[in-house]
Design a protein around this motif. Sequence first.
Motif, PDB file in Angstrom:
ATOM      1  N   ILE A   1     -11.171   3.583  -3.457  1.00  0.00           N
ATOM      2  CA  ILE A   1     -11.687   2.713  -4.458  1.00  0.00           C
ATOM      3  C   ILE A   1     -10.579   2.508  -4.960  1.00  0.00           C
ATOM      4  CG2 ILE A   1     -12.835   3.153  -6.918  1.00  0.00           C
ATOM      5  CD1 ILE A   1     -14.061   5.669  -5.960  1.00  0.00           C
ATOM      6  N   LEU A   2      -9.245   2.759  -4.804  1.00  0.00           N
ATOM      7  CA  LEU A   2      -8.459   1.535  -5.648  1.00  0.00           C
ATOM      8  C   LEU A   2      -7.847   0.710  -4.309  1.00  0.00           C
ATOM      9  CD1 LEU A   2      -5.822   5.406  -6.032  1.00  0.00           C
ATOM     10  CD2 LEU A   2      -6.534   3.456  -8.044  1.00  0.00           C
ATOM     11  N   ILE A   3      -8.015   0.448  -3.590  1.00  0.00           N
ATOM     12  CA  ILE A   3      -7.903  -0.542  -2.708  1.00  0.00           C
ATOM     13  C   ILE A   3      -8.630  -1.383  -2.762  1.00  0.00           C
ATOM     14  CG2 ILE A   3      -7.923  -1.405   0.337  1.00  0.00           C
ATOM     15  CD1 ILE A   3      -6.758   1.201   0.805  1.00  0.00           C
TER      16      ILE A   3
ATOM     17  N   MET B   1      -8.179  -7.292  -8.259  1.00  0.00           N
ATOM     18  CA  MET B   1      -7.153  -7.549  -9.236  1.00  0.00           C
ATOM     19  C   MET B   1      -6.096  -8.544  -8.882  1.00  0.00           C
ATOM     20  SD  MET B   1      -7.454  -3.788 -11.383  1.00  0.00           S
ATOM     21  CE  MET B   1      -6.757  -5.500 -13.320  1.00  0.00           C
ATOM     22  N   ASP B   2      -6.251  -8.693  -7.794  1.00  0.00           N
ATOM     23  CA  ASP B   2      -4.849  -9.039  -6.752  1.00  0.00           C
ATOM     24  C   ASP B   2      -3.152  -8.421  -6.841  1.00  0.00           C
ATOM     25  OD1 ASP B   2      -4.089 -11.058  -4.809  1.00  0.00           O
ATOM     26  OD2 ASP B   2      -3.237 -12.593  -6.781  1.00  0.00           O
ATOM     27  N   ILE B   3      -3.547  -6.764  -6.870  1.00  0.00           N
ATOM     28  CA  ILE B   3      -2.483  -6.346  -7.306  1.00  0.00           C
ATOM     29  C   ILE B   3      -1.904  -6.033  -6.179  1.00  0.00           C
ATOM     30  CG2 ILE B   3      -1.474  -4.706  -8.271  1.00  0.00           C
ATOM     31  CD1 ILE B   3      -3.328  -4.356 -10.582  1.00  0.00           C
ATOM     32  N   SER B   4      -0.658  -5.720  -5.695  1.00  0.00           N
ATOM     33  CA  SER B   4      -0.380  -6.119  -4.615  1.00  0.00           C
ATOM     34  C   SER B   4       1.028  -4.706  -3.915  1.00  0.00           C
ATOM     35  CB  SER B   4       1.533  -7.299  -3.995  1.00  0.00           C
ATOM     36  OG  SER B   4       2.222  -7.195  -4.932  1.00  0.00           O
ATOM     37  N   TYR B   5       1.073  -3.564  -3.240  1.00  0.00           N
ATOM     38  CA  TYR B   5       1.629  -2.878  -2.859  1.00  0.00           C
ATOM     39  C   TYR B   5       2.636  -2.733  -2.986  1.00  0.00           C
ATOM     40  CZ  TYR B   5       3.477   1.194  -0.557  1.00  0.00           C
ATOM     41  OH  TYR B   5       3.571   2.509  -0.889  1.00  0.00           O
ATOM     42  N   GLU B   6       3.116  -4.107  -3.147  1.00  0.00           N
ATOM     43  CA  GLU B   6       4.873  -3.828  -3.827  1.00  0.00           C
ATOM     44  C   GLU B   6       4.567  -4.136  -5.126  1.00  0.00           C
ATOM     45  OE1 GLU B   6       3.669  -6.237  -1.479  1.00  0.00           O
ATOM     46  OE2 GLU B   6       4.731  -5.696  -0.171  1.00  0.00           O
ATOM     47  N   GLN B   7       3.544  -4.653  -5.812  1.00  0.00           N
ATOM     48  CA  GLN B   7       3.517  -4.261  -7.312  1.00  0.00           C
ATOM     49  C   GLN B   7       3.173  -2.812  -7.596  1.00  0.00           C
ATOM     50  OE1 GLN B   7       0.930  -7.776  -7.741  1.00  0.00           O
ATOM     51  NE2 GLN B   7       1.815  -8.469  -9.000  1.00  0.00           N
ATOM     52  N   TYR B   8       2.523  -2.397  -6.667  1.00  0.00           N
ATOM     53  CA  TYR B   8       1.860  -0.968  -7.188  1.00  0.00           C
ATOM     54  C   TYR B   8       2.741   0.506  -6.629  1.00  0.00           C
ATOM     55  CZ  TYR B   8      -0.819   3.684  -6.686  1.00  0.00           C
ATOM     56  OH  TYR B   8      -1.527   5.146  -6.412  1.00  0.00           O
ATOM     57  N   SER B   9       4.018  -0.149  -6.069  1.00  0.00           N
ATOM     58  CA  SER B   9       5.169   0.829  -5.685  1.00  0.00           C
ATOM     59  C   SER B   9       5.463   1.782  -6.633  1.00  0.00           C
ATOM     60  CB  SER B   9       5.579  -0.109  -4.194  1.00  0.00           C
ATOM     61  OG  SER B   9       7.213   0.990  -3.956  1.00  0.00           O
ATOM     62  N   ALA B  10       5.617   0.610  -8.233  1.00  0.00           N
ATOM     63  CA  ALA B  10       6.471   1.347  -8.895  1.00  0.00           C
ATOM     64  C   ALA B  10       6.535   2.737  -9.178  1.00  0.00           C
ATOM     65  CB  ALA B  10       7.174   0.579 -10.057  1.00  0.00           C
ATOM     66  N   ALA B  11       4.631   2.651  -9.047  1.00  0.00           N
ATOM     67  CA  ALA B  11       3.875   3.780 -10.005  1.00  0.00           C
ATOM     68  C   ALA B  11       4.036   5.002  -8.951  1.00  0.00           C
ATOM     69  CB  ALA B  11       2.579   3.018 -10.136  1.00  0.00           C
ATOM     70  N   LYS B  12       3.491   4.337  -7.491  1.00  0.00           N
ATOM     71  CA  LYS B  12       3.568   5.325  -6.828  1.00  0.00           C
ATOM     72  C   LYS B  12       4.941   6.560  -6.434  1.00  0.00           C
ATOM     73  CE  LYS B  12       5.118   3.958  -2.908  1.00  0.00           C
ATOM     74  NZ  LYS B  12       7.082   4.365  -2.521  1.00  0.00           N
ATOM     75  N   ASP B  13       6.382   5.463  -7.053  1.00  0.00           N
ATOM     76  CA  ASP B  13       7.399   6.775  -7.104  1.00  0.00           C
ATOM     77  C   ASP B  13       7.337   6.942  -7.683  1.00  0.00           C
ATOM     78  OD1 ASP B  13       8.406   4.890  -4.710  1.00  0.00           O
ATOM     79  OD2 ASP B  13       8.983   3.638  -6.520  1.00  0.00           O
ATOM     80  N   TRP B  14       6.887   7.396  -9.329  1.00  0.00           N
ATOM     81  CA  TRP B  14       6.955   7.796 -10.144  1.00  0.00           C
ATOM     82  C   TRP B  14       5.842   9.259  -9.816  1.00  0.00           C
ATOM     83  CZ3 TRP B  14       8.610   8.791 -14.762  1.00  0.00           C
ATOM     84  CH2 TRP B  14       9.482   7.373 -15.324  1.00  0.00           C
ATOM     85  N   MET B  15       4.755   8.795  -9.245  1.00  0.00           N
ATOM     86  CA  MET B  15       3.667  10.001  -8.902  1.00  0.00           C
ATOM     87  C   MET B  15       3.835  10.628  -7.658  1.00  0.00           C
ATOM     88  SD  MET B  15       0.338   8.175  -9.517  1.00  0.00           S
ATOM     89  CE  MET B  15       0.159   6.646  -8.342  1.00  0.00           C
ATOM     90  N   THR B  16       5.094  10.245  -6.848  1.00  0.00           N
ATOM     91  CA  THR B  16       5.408  10.645  -5.382  1.00  0.00           C
ATOM     92  C   THR B  16       6.460  11.776  -6.230  1.00  0.00           C
ATOM     93  OG1 THR B  16       5.135   8.703  -4.396  1.00  0.00           O
ATOM     94  CG2 THR B  16       7.046  10.851  -3.142  1.00  0.00           C
TER      95      THR B  16
END
Length: 226
Positions: A40-42, A48-63
């Motif tokens: 679903i997120l993909i 929304m044309d949001i790249s993985y690089e743009q999502y990466s900051a959120a991923k770092d917080w959750m990681t």
Amino acid sequence: MSGLTLFSICLTIIVYIGAKALSSRVLSPFTTPVLTATIILIVIFQAMDISYEQYSAAKDWMTYLLGPATVALAVPMYKNREVIKEKLKQALFGLIIGTLATIASAVWISKMLNLSETVQAASAVKAVTTPVAIETVVIIGGDPALAAAFVITAGIFGAVFGPVCLSTLRIHDPFSRGLGIGTVAHGIGTSQAVIEGQLQGAVSSVAMGFTAIFTSVILPWLYPLL
């Protein structure tokens, strides 16, 4: 924290909660929360044309929160400590054999398919949790980013198909199911084992931890021999 990062974190949490609700209503391997939420997120980010690089900051917080989440797994382990102690010797034997088989089979299959050394190294760490895999794969000359992708893929497949395979083979014992899932599918598989039951989750947590430690110790020596 940027607005996009905050939006991505909130969206991920909402989608995962929805995926868990779906999983409780529709019992199927294909409604495993991690798998459903990932798909679903993909789709949403693509739309929304949001790249993985743009999502990466959120991923770092959750990681970053993976540490406390992993420590929280000690609670079911403590509650089931007597059962774990009783079967510890048999479990250790199974964990050692399972870990060695997972590493060897991954490397051998990669070699049979004529995949590169980088892919072979990344496949060798697919069964351990991401932080350990990233550090260990560097020692054997692999790519941390590729290793992380292998780990996540292996975890999702283990969570989705692991319980099905165990049931097909008529393995219904909670201890055995938790042991098998935790050995090959680390944290993602453990999250699915917890859904099955508290004992399965506790044993899977032990298996996940042991596999990570054993792999990080044995792999630098074992990998050149494969």
